[in-house]
Design a protein around this motif. Structure first.
Motif, PDB file in Angstrom:
ATOM      1  N   ALA A  33       0.803  -1.225   0.000  1.00 48.17           N
ATOM      2  CA  ALA A  33       0.000   0.000   0.000  1.00 48.17           C
ATOM      3  C   ALA A  33       0.837   1.277   0.000  1.00 48.17           C
ATOM      4  CB  ALA A  33      -0.923   0.004   1.221  1.00 48.17           C
ATOM      5  N   ASP A  50       1.180  -7.206   2.577  1.00 49.29           N
ATOM      6  CA  ASP A  50      -0.166  -7.058   3.137  1.00 49.29           C
ATOM      7  C   ASP A  50      -0.315  -5.618   3.595  1.00 49.29           C
ATOM      8  OD1 ASP A  50      -2.650  -7.259   4.250  1.00 49.29           O
ATOM      9  OD2 ASP A  50      -2.081  -8.619   5.878  1.00 49.29           O
ATOM     10  N   GLY A  51      -0.799  -4.766   2.694  1.00 47.72           N
ATOM     11  CA  GLY A  51      -0.889  -3.342   3.014  1.00 47.72           C
ATOM     12  C   GLY A  51       0.510  -2.766   3.177  1.00 47.72           C
ATOM     13  N   HIS A  52       0.768  -2.174   4.331  1.00 43.08           N
ATOM     14  CA  HIS A  52       2.094  -1.634   4.621  1.00 43.08           C
ATOM     15  C   HIS A  52       2.997  -2.666   5.284  1.00 43.08           C
ATOM     16  CE1 HIS A  52       1.939   2.698   3.586  1.00 43.08           C
ATOM     17  NE2 HIS A  52       0.635   2.565   3.791  1.00 43.08           N
ATOM     18  N   GLU A  53       2.502  -3.852   5.517  1.00 48.52           N
ATOM     19  CA  GLU A  53       3.306  -4.886   6.163  1.00 48.52           C
ATOM     20  C   GLU A  53       4.016  -5.743   5.120  1.00 48.52           C
ATOM     21  OE1 GLU A  53       0.806  -7.117   8.796  1.00 48.52           O
ATOM     22  OE2 GLU A  53       1.051  -5.667  10.435  1.00 48.52           O
ATOM     23  N   THR A  61       6.790  -3.145   9.117  1.00 49.38           N
ATOM     24  CA  THR A  61       5.904  -2.124   8.563  1.00 49.38           C
ATOM     25  C   THR A  61       6.740  -1.107   7.798  1.00 49.38           C
ATOM     26  OG1 THR A  61       4.361  -2.399  10.413  1.00 49.38           O
ATOM     27  CG2 THR A  61       4.140  -0.406   9.078  1.00 49.38           C
TER      28      THR A  61
END
Length: 435
Positions: A150, A286-289, A299
């Motif tokens: 993301a 996974d998103g910012h992870e 992160t």
């Protein structure tokens, strides 16, 4: 007397080197450059870039870099040097700027009768031969991973500096080659929380030993190549230690000829000072992870991919080229593409060490090829491919490339001595295969 007309594609460092040599050898050459300036990627590389090879051996033959340059010149100094080289030889007058090549079409059998060159303005020209010098550091390769990230994603080929290209403070650099090291250190110096993802072990080499460039140590120059490698390996261990001491993975082999050359000790310095963390390979997003292969999660706001480039020739039908690992197969000092005639590469090779001298050396070899083909239009690619193992690498130990160059010169010199001044009457390919 020269009889042919030739085309050089690109006016970066490789194209300038080819243009200068071929023009000085008396060939009629058009140089087509899609941008409005000479110098290629040196106009757009990241701000913190410096050469990893020393000033005095990194310039064109007969045109040394200015003595006031530092030992390892910057991007801006390299760009200025290329401009001064072009001005010194009045090369810009020979370049058609704003002319993008869109297609190359072989004439005759695999290009044996020359090439048709089409440009974006709709024009079509015919040449007796084409020298491709469009570079291999402009089409970024970004690997794919499961999931979606993301945050911001920037490839090293598009990166300029931390202020312009980093969002947030948490940065992950993917890849620890020369560019990856530069970007990780640049982010850390900008105060970012920085990590570098390293899948495979590498040997990290300092730029200097005993205060001198590694390649300029008098002792090493007197040793055989195999012994040079062994001595250098031990000197690196003494100077910076093994990568495992920095939390980096161990390389599969310590042999420098079998490792990608990474010439950077700053990354190691920043790791030891807690400014850069080391992570393994990426498993998924996974998103910012970012999930890593060892099960850890980090992160991240910005990912900087230093994952290399594709060897792209957008104007050539891929079906015309024989490839391995996405790279055209080449012979004869990595200048002749397998299966095509009267097409030549300058710069689609990176023998370890200074790169600019490689361009001039390849161009001088090509000048001999053109001379032979003007006297007796031989199928040189077929001739050399019949007796040599094609090369798929771009990065190659310099002594292996030089050995191939030397052998190619010896062979083409023998052909030059036998080639008649006028074109032969018997079929070209028959003569080539007996050359």
């Amino acid at each position: 007397m020269r009889t042919g007309r030739y085309c050089v594609i690109g006016a970066g460092a490789a194209g300038l080197g080819a243009l200068q040599v071929l023009r000085d050898e008396g060939f009629e050459v058009d140089c087509l450059e899609r941008s409005d300036r000479v110098g290629g990627h040196w106009h757009t590389d990241y701000d913190c870039l410096h050469l990893i090879t020393p000033r005095d051996s990194s310039g064109f033959e007969g045109f040394p870099m200015p003595a006031e340059y530092p030992l390892f010149p910057s991007r801006d100094q390299m760009r200025a040097y290329l401009r001064s080289f072009a001005a010194h030889h009045d090369l810009e007058a020979e370049v058609e700027f704003g002319t993008e090549v869109t297609a190359l079409e072989p004439l005759g059998d695999a290009g044996l009768a020359g090439w048709e060159v089409r440009t974006a303005d709709g024009q079509s020209r015919t040449y007796d031969g084409v020298v491709v010098a469009n570079g291999h550091l402009w089409d970024p390769f970004v690997p794919e991973y499961p999931g979606a990230f993301a945050g911001r994603v920037v490839h090293s080929g598009r990166y300029r500096n931390a202020a312009a290209d980093i969002d947030g403070r948490r940065v992950l650099v993917v890849g620890a080659g020369n560019s990856g090291c530069d970007l990780a250190v640049d982010a850390a110096q900008a105060g970012c929380e920085t990590a570098v993802s390293v899948r495979h072990g590498l040997v990290f080499q300092p730029k200097t030993l005993f205060g001198r460039p590694r390649s300029e140590l008098p002792l090493l120059a007197r040793l055989p190549v195999r012994l040079q490698e062994r001595v250098m390996r031990h000197l690196i261990d003494v100077a910076v230690g093994r990568p495992e001491r920095y939390g980096l993975p161990a390389p599969a082999t310590r042999n420098l000829h079998e490792n990608r050359p990474v010439v950077n000790a700053q990354l190691l310095h920043f790791i030891h000072h807690g400014r850069i963390d080391v992570c393994p390979g990426i498993e998924r997003f996974d998103g910012h992870e970012v999930h890593f292969t060892d099960g850890t999660v980090r992160t991240v706001d910005t990912i900087l991919f230093a994952t290399g480039f594709r060897a792209t020739l957008p104007f050539l039908d891929p079906a015309l080229l024989e490839r391995a690992d996405g790279v055209p197969l080449r012979v004869a000092g990595m200048t002749l593409p397998v299966g095509l005639e009267r097409l030549f590469f300058v710069g689609l090779a990176a023998p370890r060490g200074p790169q600019v001298p490689v361009y001039s050396a390849q161009a001088r070899l090509i000048a001999k090829f053109l001379t032979v083909q003007e006297r007796a239009p031989l199928a040189l690619s077929a001739l050399f491919a019949a007796k040599a193992r094609p090369e798929a690498r771009i990065d190659i130990p310099r002594h292996l490339w030089q050995r191939d160059m030397d052998a190619t010169h010896r062979r083409i010199d023998r052909i030059l001595r036998r080639a008649p001044a006028a074109a032969p009457t018997r079929p070209t390919r028959d003569l080539a295969l007996h050359g």
